[in-house]
Design a protein around this motif. Structure first.
Motif, short mmCIF file in Angstrom:
data_model
loop_
_atom_site.label_atom_id
_atom_site.label_comp_id
_atom_site.label_asym_id
_atom_site.label_seq_id
_atom_site.Cartn_x
_atom_site.Cartn_y
_atom_site.Cartn_z
N LYS A 142 28.70 57.19 61.22
CA LYS A 142 29.44 58.57 61.28
C LYS A 142 30.78 58.29 62.00
O LYS A 142 30.90 57.93 63.06
CB LYS A 142 28.66 59.53 61.73
CG LYS A 142 29.24 61.17 61.57
CD LYS A 142 28.29 61.95 62.27
CE LYS A 142 28.59 63.29 62.13
NZ LYS A 142 27.71 64.29 62.73
N ALA A 149 19.65 63.17 58.95
CA ALA A 149 21.06 62.39 59.29
C ALA A 149 22.03 62.65 58.22
O ALA A 149 23.25 63.06 58.57
CB ALA A 149 20.77 60.87 59.61
N VAL A 206 22.61 53.83 59.68
CA VAL A 206 23.69 55.15 58.92
C VAL A 206 25.10 55.09 60.31
O VAL A 206 24.89 54.56 61.24
CB VAL A 206 23.14 56.45 59.30
CG1 VAL A 206 21.99 56.56 58.20
CG2 VAL A 206 22.45 56.73 60.63
N TRP A 217 26.13 61.85 58.62
CA TRP A 217 25.94 60.56 58.57
C TRP A 217 25.73 59.79 57.48
O TRP A 217 25.64 60.60 56.19
CB TRP A 217 24.62 60.10 59.53
CG TRP A 217 24.75 60.35 60.72
CD1 TRP A 217 24.26 61.70 61.43
CD2 TRP A 217 24.99 59.70 61.96
NE1 TRP A 217 24.47 61.82 62.63
CE2 TRP A 217 24.90 60.40 63.28
CE3 TRP A 217 25.29 58.40 62.15
CZ2 TRP A 217 24.94 59.95 64.46
CZ3 TRP A 217 25.50 57.89 63.34
CH2 TRP A 217 25.50 58.53 64.54
#
Length: 67
Positions: A52, A22, A50, A27
């Motif tokens: 993003k 990730a 996470v 992320w």
């Protein structure tokens, strides 16, 4: 749009690989990792949120893992 995912896995290298994948896809870590005992499976489980930033507009059909 801002995306959020919670990654979880047994406490093995598979969890680290999932988070590393990730991170390499853009992320960013959000908060601290967590760990808990899964009584039913008899294993430790880890989790990490996470986030993003991505182009587009979020809908409930957005495939988070594809970003």
């Amino acid at each position: 749009m801002k995306l959020y995912r919670f990654l979880s896995e047994e406490d093995t290298s598979a969890f680290c690989h999932k988070v590393t994948d990730a991170l390499n896809k853009g992320w960013e870590l959000h908060g601290s990792p967590t760990q808990t005992w899964d009584h039913a499976a008899g294993v430790m489980r880890c989790g990490q949120a996470v986030v993003k930033e991505a182009d587009g507009t979020y809908t409930s059909d957005t495939k988070l893992g594809q970003h």
